[in-house]
Design a protein around this motif. Sequence first.
Motif, PDB file in Angstrom:
ATOM      1  N   TRP A 139      55.803  28.769 -53.453  1.00  0.00           N
ATOM      2  CA  TRP A 139      56.549  27.924 -53.057  1.00  0.00           C
ATOM      3  C   TRP A 139      55.648  26.775 -52.069  1.00  0.00           C
ATOM      4  O   TRP A 139      55.006  27.415 -51.180  1.00  0.00           O
ATOM      5  N   ALA A 140      55.257  25.770 -52.410  1.00  0.00           N
ATOM      6  CA  ALA A 140      54.474  24.975 -51.384  1.00  0.00           C
ATOM      7  C   ALA A 140      55.268  23.910 -50.694  1.00  0.00           C
ATOM      8  O   ALA A 140      56.185  23.188 -51.530  1.00  0.00           O
ATOM      9  N   MET A 147      58.473  19.182 -36.201  1.00  0.00           N
ATOM     10  CA  MET A 147      59.267  20.478 -36.370  1.00  0.00           C
ATOM     11  C   MET A 147      58.446  21.777 -36.045  1.00  0.00           C
ATOM     12  O   MET A 147      57.251  21.305 -35.821  1.00  0.00           O
ATOM     13  N   ALA A 148      58.926  22.754 -36.086  1.00  0.00           N
ATOM     14  CA  ALA A 148      58.176  24.026 -35.505  1.00  0.00           C
ATOM     15  C   ALA A 148      57.043  24.407 -36.533  1.00  0.00           C
ATOM     16  O   ALA A 148      57.145  23.846 -37.764  1.00  0.00           O
ATOM     17  N   ASP A 149      56.071  24.934 -35.980  1.00  0.00           N
ATOM     18  CA  ASP A 149      54.911  25.444 -36.867  1.00  0.00           C
ATOM     19  C   ASP A 149      55.557  26.634 -37.663  1.00  0.00           C
ATOM     20  O   ASP A 149      55.646  27.823 -37.281  1.00  0.00           O
ATOM     21  N   GLU A 150      55.819  26.414 -39.085  1.00  0.00           N
ATOM     22  CA  GLU A 150      56.634  27.514 -39.698  1.00  0.00           C
ATOM     23  C   GLU A 150      55.871  28.588 -39.988  1.00  0.00           C
ATOM     24  O   GLU A 150      56.196  29.787 -40.027  1.00  0.00           O
ATOM     25  N   ALA A 151      54.465  28.557 -40.163  1.00  0.00           N
ATOM     26  CA  ALA A 151      53.734  29.479 -40.345  1.00  0.00           C
ATOM     27  C   ALA A 151      53.638  30.546 -39.239  1.00  0.00           C
ATOM     28  O   ALA A 151      53.455  31.843 -39.156  1.00  0.00           O
ATOM     29  N   ALA A 152      53.449  29.987 -38.193  1.00  0.00           N
ATOM     30  CA  ALA A 152      53.443  30.597 -36.856  1.00  0.00           C
ATOM     31  C   ALA A 152      54.670  31.383 -36.506  1.00  0.00           C
ATOM     32  O   ALA A 152      54.538  32.552 -36.035  1.00  0.00           O
ATOM     33  N   VAL A 153      55.683  30.762 -36.895  1.00  0.00           N
ATOM     34  CA  VAL A 153      57.119  31.426 -36.555  1.00  0.00           C
ATOM     35  C   VAL A 153      57.145  32.604 -37.628  1.00  0.00           C
ATOM     36  O   VAL A 153      57.554  33.828 -37.358  1.00  0.00           O
ATOM     37  N   ILE A 154      56.621  32.395 -38.856  1.00  0.00           N
ATOM     38  CA  ILE A 154      56.855  33.482 -39.974  1.00  0.00           C
ATOM     39  C   ILE A 154      55.932  34.532 -39.573  1.00  0.00           C
ATOM     40  O   ILE A 154      56.363  35.874 -39.726  1.00  0.00           O
ATOM     41  N   ARG A 155      54.759  34.364 -38.801  1.00  0.00           N
ATOM     42  CA  ARG A 155      53.831  35.462 -38.419  1.00  0.00           C
ATOM     43  C   ARG A 155      54.564  36.211 -37.387  1.00  0.00           C
ATOM     44  O   ARG A 155      54.555  37.558 -37.310  1.00  0.00           O
ATOM     45  N   VAL A 176      52.950  25.137 -45.776  1.00  0.00           N
ATOM     46  CA  VAL A 176      52.806  26.713 -46.064  1.00  0.00           C
ATOM     47  C   VAL A 176      52.866  26.912 -47.357  1.00  0.00           C
ATOM     48  O   VAL A 176      53.522  25.925 -48.245  1.00  0.00           O
ATOM     49  N   LEU A 177      52.252  27.830 -48.018  1.00  0.00           N
ATOM     50  CA  LEU A 177      52.501  28.182 -49.386  1.00  0.00           C
ATOM     51  C   LEU A 177      53.095  29.725 -49.372  1.00  0.00           C
ATOM     52  O   LEU A 177      52.535  30.707 -48.536  1.00  0.00           O
ATOM     53  N   LEU A 178      54.433  29.737 -49.941  1.00  0.00           N
ATOM     54  CA  LEU A 178      55.023  30.924 -49.806  1.00  0.00           C
ATOM     55  C   LEU A 178      55.312  31.781 -50.929  1.00  0.00           C
ATOM     56  O   LEU A 178      55.441  31.205 -52.086  1.00  0.00           O
ATOM     57  N   GLY A 179      55.378  33.045 -50.832  1.00  0.00           N
ATOM     58  CA  GLY A 179      55.951  34.012 -52.122  1.00  0.00           C
ATOM     59  C   GLY A 179      57.429  33.620 -52.299  1.00  0.00           C
ATOM     60  O   GLY A 179      58.240  32.994 -51.615  1.00  0.00           O
ATOM     61  N   GLU A 180      57.935  33.946 -53.602  1.00  0.00           N
ATOM     62  CA  GLU A 180      59.311  33.825 -54.034  1.00  0.00           C
ATOM     63  C   GLU A 180      59.856  34.962 -53.236  1.00  0.00           C
ATOM     64  O   GLU A 180      59.582  35.994 -52.970  1.00  0.00           O
ATOM     65  N   ALA A 181      61.100  34.573 -52.642  1.00  0.00           N
ATOM     66  CA  ALA A 181      61.978  35.389 -52.160  1.00  0.00           C
ATOM     67  C   ALA A 181      63.138  35.695 -53.273  1.00  0.00           C
ATOM     68  O   ALA A 181      63.842  34.915 -53.643  1.00  0.00           O
ATOM     69  N   SER A 182      63.419  36.873 -53.424  1.00  0.00           N
ATOM     70  CA  SER A 182      64.307  37.299 -54.240  1.00  0.00           C
ATOM     71  C   SER A 182      65.673  37.198 -53.898  1.00  0.00           C
ATOM     72  O   SER A 182      65.765  36.999 -52.893  1.00  0.00           O
TER      73      SER A 182
END
Length: 343
Positions: A139-140, A147-155, A176-182
């Motif tokens: 997912w791109a 808004m918040a820096d989503e990558a920083a929060v995910i880390r 952000v480029l994210l893997g699929e969430a099942s």
Amino acid sequence: MREIRALVTVGGRYVGEAEPFTVDSPWWSDVRPVTEHLDRVLGVTTSVLRLVGTTSGGARDGVVTYQVEADRVPDGLSSTGRHEFPDHPLRLPWARPGGPAELVEWARRHVDVTGSPVQVKTWNLSCLYRLPTASGAVWAKATPPFMADEAAVIRLVASVDPSLAPELIASEPGRVLLGEASGVDCWQPDDEVIERIVPRWVGVQAAVAGAPRLRVRGVPVPGFGLPDTVLHGDFHPGNWRSGGVVLDWGDAHWGHPALDAARLIGFVAPEVRPAVERAWVDAWLSHYPSSDPASALRHARPASHLVGALVYQEFLDNIEPSERVYHLGDPEAELARAQAFAV
């Protein structure tokens, strides 16, 4: 159900309007059925840039007019007069000509895309593409600078519980480029899903509590022995996946953890609320035995709506005029909900 008017542009130049059509999905930001129809009937590749106008409010239904970008001039368009699309200083990158394509090309630099990218959603808070790869979908996502820096929060979340946040494949400011969430979205969570997600999120919050690492919204809640920490900011079950991953971290900020619990309780059905409160209170007591989470939550219920009013006003202050319709009246509605607790 929406009736769609698609004003088609190529390189920012208006080339005609597609025949009006309807889609089953009522939500304006859900653009997948829009581009699927246009790609099929026009024989080109399209993307929705932005909402131009609508006949209704509330982010759903009505007649909705979009500016749509095509990769080339298609046949089958009608001339509906002159349409100009002047730029606006608050227009976001993905709402400008070439913006969606540029997001997809950025993603292609990090993964081997094996099929046609699909624009799933676009509006003033994000543009979201699903891209197939040999190892599964990715997912791109593009988000605005307010808004918040989503990558920083995910880390930050993944530093404590990697399985709670989506896989972060790549990032740069605003993307952000994210893997699929099942799994599936958990709009109606049962006790098992609540017990699987809420205590894990509390565990992350307890682990990273302390000095602020994100912005502070400025709505205080009495501590009752609990620390300020990272908040998801929009911790409703629609942002949970049944596989255990929590999505959409763009509203993250720093504050009292009861605000997240209050946001969640406001979304779930009344019969589910006791299970949510029990899971949240028990989880915090396991980390802070001398605290009083239940009392904190009572104070957080009205305060969460004050936070909501601030957030919605920030959206209105930072988006271009044609897309303010998504959020008009929301700050006032949140203030009224907060006031209702005082009655």
